[in-house]
Design a protein around this motif. Structure first.
Motif, short mmCIF file in Angstrom:
data_model
loop_
_atom_site.label_atom_id
_atom_site.label_comp_id
_atom_site.label_asym_id
_atom_site.label_seq_id
_atom_site.Cartn_x
_atom_site.Cartn_y
_atom_site.Cartn_z
N SER A 2 17.85 -2.60 -4.70
CA SER A 2 17.04 -1.68 -3.89
C SER A 2 17.53 -0.24 -4.05
O SER A 2 16.72 0.70 -4.07
CB SER A 2 17.08 -2.10 -2.42
N LEU A 3 18.84 -0.07 -4.20
CA LEU A 3 19.38 1.27 -4.43
C LEU A 3 19.00 1.78 -5.82
O LEU A 3 18.63 2.95 -5.99
CB LEU A 3 20.90 1.24 -4.27
N ASP A 4 19.07 0.91 -6.81
CA ASP A 4 18.67 1.30 -8.17
C ASP A 4 17.19 1.69 -8.20
O ASP A 4 16.80 2.64 -8.90
CB ASP A 4 18.93 0.15 -9.14
N ASP A 5 16.37 0.96 -7.46
CA ASP A 5 14.95 1.28 -7.42
C ASP A 5 14.72 2.67 -6.82
O ASP A 5 13.84 3.42 -7.27
CB ASP A 5 14.18 0.23 -6.60
N MET A 6 15.49 3.02 -5.80
CA MET A 6 15.34 4.35 -5.20
C MET A 6 15.75 5.45 -6.17
O MET A 6 15.14 6.51 -6.21
CB MET A 6 16.14 4.45 -3.91
N VAL A 7 16.77 5.19 -6.97
CA VAL A 7 17.15 6.16 -8.00
C VAL A 7 16.04 6.29 -9.03
O VAL A 7 15.66 7.40 -9.45
CB VAL A 7 18.47 5.74 -8.68
N GLU A 8 15.47 5.15 -9.43
CA GLU A 8 14.44 5.14 -10.47
C GLU A 8 13.21 5.94 -10.08
O GLU A 8 12.61 6.63 -10.92
CB GLU A 8 14.05 3.70 -10.80
N VAL A 9 12.82 5.87 -8.80
CA VAL A 9 11.61 6.59 -8.38
C VAL A 9 11.93 7.99 -7.86
O VAL A 9 11.03 8.70 -7.41
CB VAL A 9 10.83 5.79 -7.31
N GLY A 10 13.19 8.36 -7.92
CA GLY A 10 13.54 9.73 -7.56
C GLY A 10 13.79 9.97 -6.09
O GLY A 10 13.80 11.12 -5.64
N ARG A 49 0.81 -1.22 0.00
CA ARG A 49 0.00 0.00 0.00
C ARG A 49 0.84 1.28 0.00
O ARG A 49 0.30 2.38 -0.17
CB ARG A 49 -0.93 0.03 1.22
N ARG A 50 2.13 1.18 0.24
CA ARG A 50 2.97 2.37 0.23
C ARG A 50 3.04 2.96 -1.18
O ARG A 50 2.98 2.25 -2.18
CB ARG A 50 4.38 2.02 0.71
N ASP A 51 3.24 4.30 -1.23
CA ASP A 51 3.49 4.91 -2.54
C ASP A 51 4.88 4.46 -3.00
O ASP A 51 5.70 3.96 -2.22
CB ASP A 51 3.41 6.43 -2.45
N ALA A 52 5.16 4.64 -4.28
CA ALA A 52 6.37 4.07 -4.89
C ALA A 52 7.64 4.55 -4.21
O ALA A 52 8.57 3.77 -3.98
CB ALA A 52 6.40 4.39 -6.37
N ARG A 53 7.71 5.83 -3.88
CA ARG A 53 8.93 6.36 -3.27
C ARG A 53 9.15 5.81 -1.87
O ARG A 53 10.25 5.36 -1.53
CB ARG A 53 8.85 7.89 -3.24
N ALA A 54 8.10 5.82 -1.08
CA ALA A 54 8.23 5.32 0.29
C ALA A 54 8.49 3.82 0.30
O ALA A 54 9.27 3.32 1.12
CB ALA A 54 6.97 5.65 1.09
N ARG A 55 7.86 3.10 -0.61
CA ARG A 55 8.04 1.64 -0.64
C ARG A 55 9.46 1.28 -1.06
O ARG A 55 10.07 0.37 -0.49
CB ARG A 55 7.03 1.00 -1.58
N ALA A 56 9.99 1.99 -2.05
CA ALA A 56 11.36 1.71 -2.49
C ALA A 56 12.34 1.94 -1.35
O ALA A 56 13.27 1.15 -1.13
CB ALA A 56 11.71 2.58 -3.69
N ARG A 57 12.10 2.98 -0.60
CA ARG A 57 13.00 3.29 0.51
C ARG A 57 12.85 2.27 1.64
O ARG A 57 13.84 1.86 2.24
CB ARG A 57 12.69 4.70 1.00
N ALA A 58 11.64 1.86 1.90
CA ALA A 58 11.43 0.85 2.95
C ALA A 58 12.04 -0.49 2.55
O ALA A 58 12.56 -1.22 3.40
CB ALA A 58 9.94 0.70 3.23
N ARG A 59 11.98 -0.83 1.28
CA ARG A 59 12.59 -2.08 0.82
C ARG A 59 14.11 -2.02 0.94
O ARG A 59 14.76 -3.03 1.25
CB ARG A 59 12.16 -2.38 -0.62
#
Length: 240
Positions: free
Chosen positions: A167-175, A105-115
């Protein structure tokens, strides 16, 4: 050795079917001696870390002679290398499960960071739950080539190092993470959580009460997160 090949002479004196090594002997007769030795080596690592992985002891547990084992592993180091990969794959499974537990349920940015934070929590969880395998996976002198080896991948198809990098690449991808902060970030994050694990297993923190590292893990990964220049405001992954 194929399943149809007769058992060689040295195995004739192995323990009887009623002994503790009967299951391993049955596996061996079905042509799976290599796997049986790997399982024995993994059990030894779980019990006492990499120093306990000895080829002769693995053969004793399986119930075969050393000569039979040498057909599959040239020496103790060859067996240990494969046990290291197995241990890393087990770590990858724990890390992946922790990442997957982050709510959808997290938004993309928060979920990427939590992962991303969940990678560190899973790493520390594996260290505390499987100290022997953890030491084997990450304390044996190997280089980063193994960190990307398919042999060290878990059920997700990714190794622990690759899960961290993803997980780091995902955080870059979502800004969430700036591109300029990405190079080398996995090395910094890995060093932080590994340092905590080793202090708790072998250093001055080894007398911490049970569960202390699990309780501290979310705070540690939050510090790593903030150290990468990310703003605060993300709920930590649950330690349970």
């Amino acid at each position: 050795m194929t399943p149809s090949a007769p058992a060689p002479g040295p195995e004739a004196g192995a323990p009887s079917p009623g002994g503790p090594s009967a299951p391993a002997r049955a596996t061996y007769h079905h042509g799976d001696l290599r796997r049986a030795l790997l399982e024995a080596g993994t059990d030894l690592a779980r019990e006492g870390g990499p120093d306990k992985v000895v080829l002769r002891e693995a053969t004793r547990r399986v119930g075969v002679s050393a000569n039979a084992a040498y057909r599959h592993f040239a020496d103790r180091d060859t067996l240990l290398e494969e046990v290291v990969s197995r241990a890393q794959a087990r770590a990858a499974d724990v890390i992946a499960a922790t990442m997957d537990a982050v709510p959808e349920r997290r938004d993309a940015r928060a979920r990427a960071r939590a992962r991303f934070r969940a990678v560190g929590v899973g790493y520390l969880r594996f260290a505390m739950d499987e100290p022997g395998l953890f030491r084997t996976a990450f304390a044996v002198p190997v280089d980063l080539r193994r960190a990307g080896s398919a042999d060290a991948a878990g059920r997700s198809g990714r190794t622990p190092f690759q899960l961290l990098a993803d997980s780091l690449d995902d955080m870059v991808e979502v800004g969430v993470l700036a591109v300029a902060q990405r190079p080398g970030a996995e090395l910094l994050a890995w060093a932080a959580v590994h340092g905590m694990a080793m202090l708790a297993l072998e250093g001055p923190l080894r007398d911490l009460p049970p569960g202390a590292v699990d309780a501290l893990a979310p705070r540690l990964v939050r510090m790593v997160d903030l150290g990468l220049g990310l703003p605060d405001g993300v709920t930590d992954p649950a330690p349970g």
